[in-house]
Design an enzyme around this catalytic site. Sequence first.
Site, PDB file in Angstrom:
ATOM      1  N   HIS A 185       0.834  -1.209   0.000  1.00 31.44           N
ATOM      2  CA  HIS A 185       0.000   0.000   0.000  1.00 31.44           C
ATOM      3  C   HIS A 185       0.870   1.260   0.000  1.00 31.44           C
ATOM      4  CE1 HIS A 185      -2.821  -3.005   1.609  1.00 31.44           C
ATOM      5  NE2 HIS A 185      -3.750  -2.264   1.056  1.00 31.44           N
ATOM      6  N   ASP A 258      -4.683  -6.267  -7.696  1.00 28.23           N
ATOM      7  CA  ASP A 258      -4.915  -5.630  -6.404  1.00 28.23           C
ATOM      8  C   ASP A 258      -5.196  -4.155  -6.741  1.00 28.23           C
ATOM      9  OD1 ASP A 258      -5.111  -5.213  -3.671  1.00 28.23           O
ATOM     10  OD2 ASP A 258      -3.210  -6.175  -3.184  1.00 28.23           O
TER      11      ASP A 258
END
Length: 325
Positions: A185, A258
């Site tokens: 992230h 993702d």
Amino acid sequence: ECHMPNLFLVDLIDTEISPLEHEILNHPQVGGVILFTCNFEDKEQLKQLINSIHAARRDIFVAVDHEGGYIQRFERKGFFPAPAPIIFQDTYDLNHEVGLQLAKKYGEQISQELLSCGIDLNFAPVLDLRDNSSEIIGQLGRAFHSDPDVTVKLAEAFIAGMHAAGMPSVGKHFPGHGRCQGDSHITHPVNTDSLEKLHQLDIKPFRDLINRKELDAVMAAHVLYPAVDPVNPAGFSKRWLQDILREELGFKGLVMSDCLSMKGADIGDMTTRAQRSVEAGCDMLILCKQPRNELLNFLNGNVFDQSQESQERIERFKQSMKRFY
């Protein structure tokens, strides 16, 4: 090649759909919605929100990350507090049979509860191996086990529970995010192991569950494996998604990126990221955390060509969801 609808999974920013989001949901390139904590007050509100999504578009599915433990978007308020998957490791190590029973039980219970609110898909199970060097997987208790063979057994049990409830499985994060430092992230994680070692360890749960036809979808990791592809993280890599996942492992199901707004996906602007994901072999792309007008402009301003096979995989995947049987 055909212009393909249903390519993107998008988020919503609040507990109701804004007028701009109505336009976004009605865009032909949108195929699903992914919900987060910001979309949730309690079960009644959640059901209303999902009803309004259905009212806008019957044909798109609603998904969430609801693994249990740390990753449970709908916190408590009326939702069963699902345990973190590390519980399955601890239980299995004490008693194999009870560990497997527990994994199946919670796979089913989590799925049933989500389905009862109108959610079609849970991004689970995590097939990454447990390793305490990983702050985003191991240290948060998100992995089933450190042993790839046991991970297969526990994940298979968990998936049996999901399937019993009527929910497809999404194995993540291919080819394995467990044994590398860094959270994709916020950074660019790298795993420097040889392909041989990756096959022995990280790839094994994916390979075995694909052989057993247990995985309906696979989510690719924003992780770089220089021994295999020195340039592209797995989610942007033909070598990983086509040569290894499709050809070598024989995976026939849906391949998902993702989230493309993650730091680990930062290989250029959003158009570049989406284009490269599609070219690498992703069937659907997750796109969150974008200002609403930018997201709509992005959808209106780009056309991504995908193969007929890709479209067929999306349709098949949807038919494995209870609402679309």
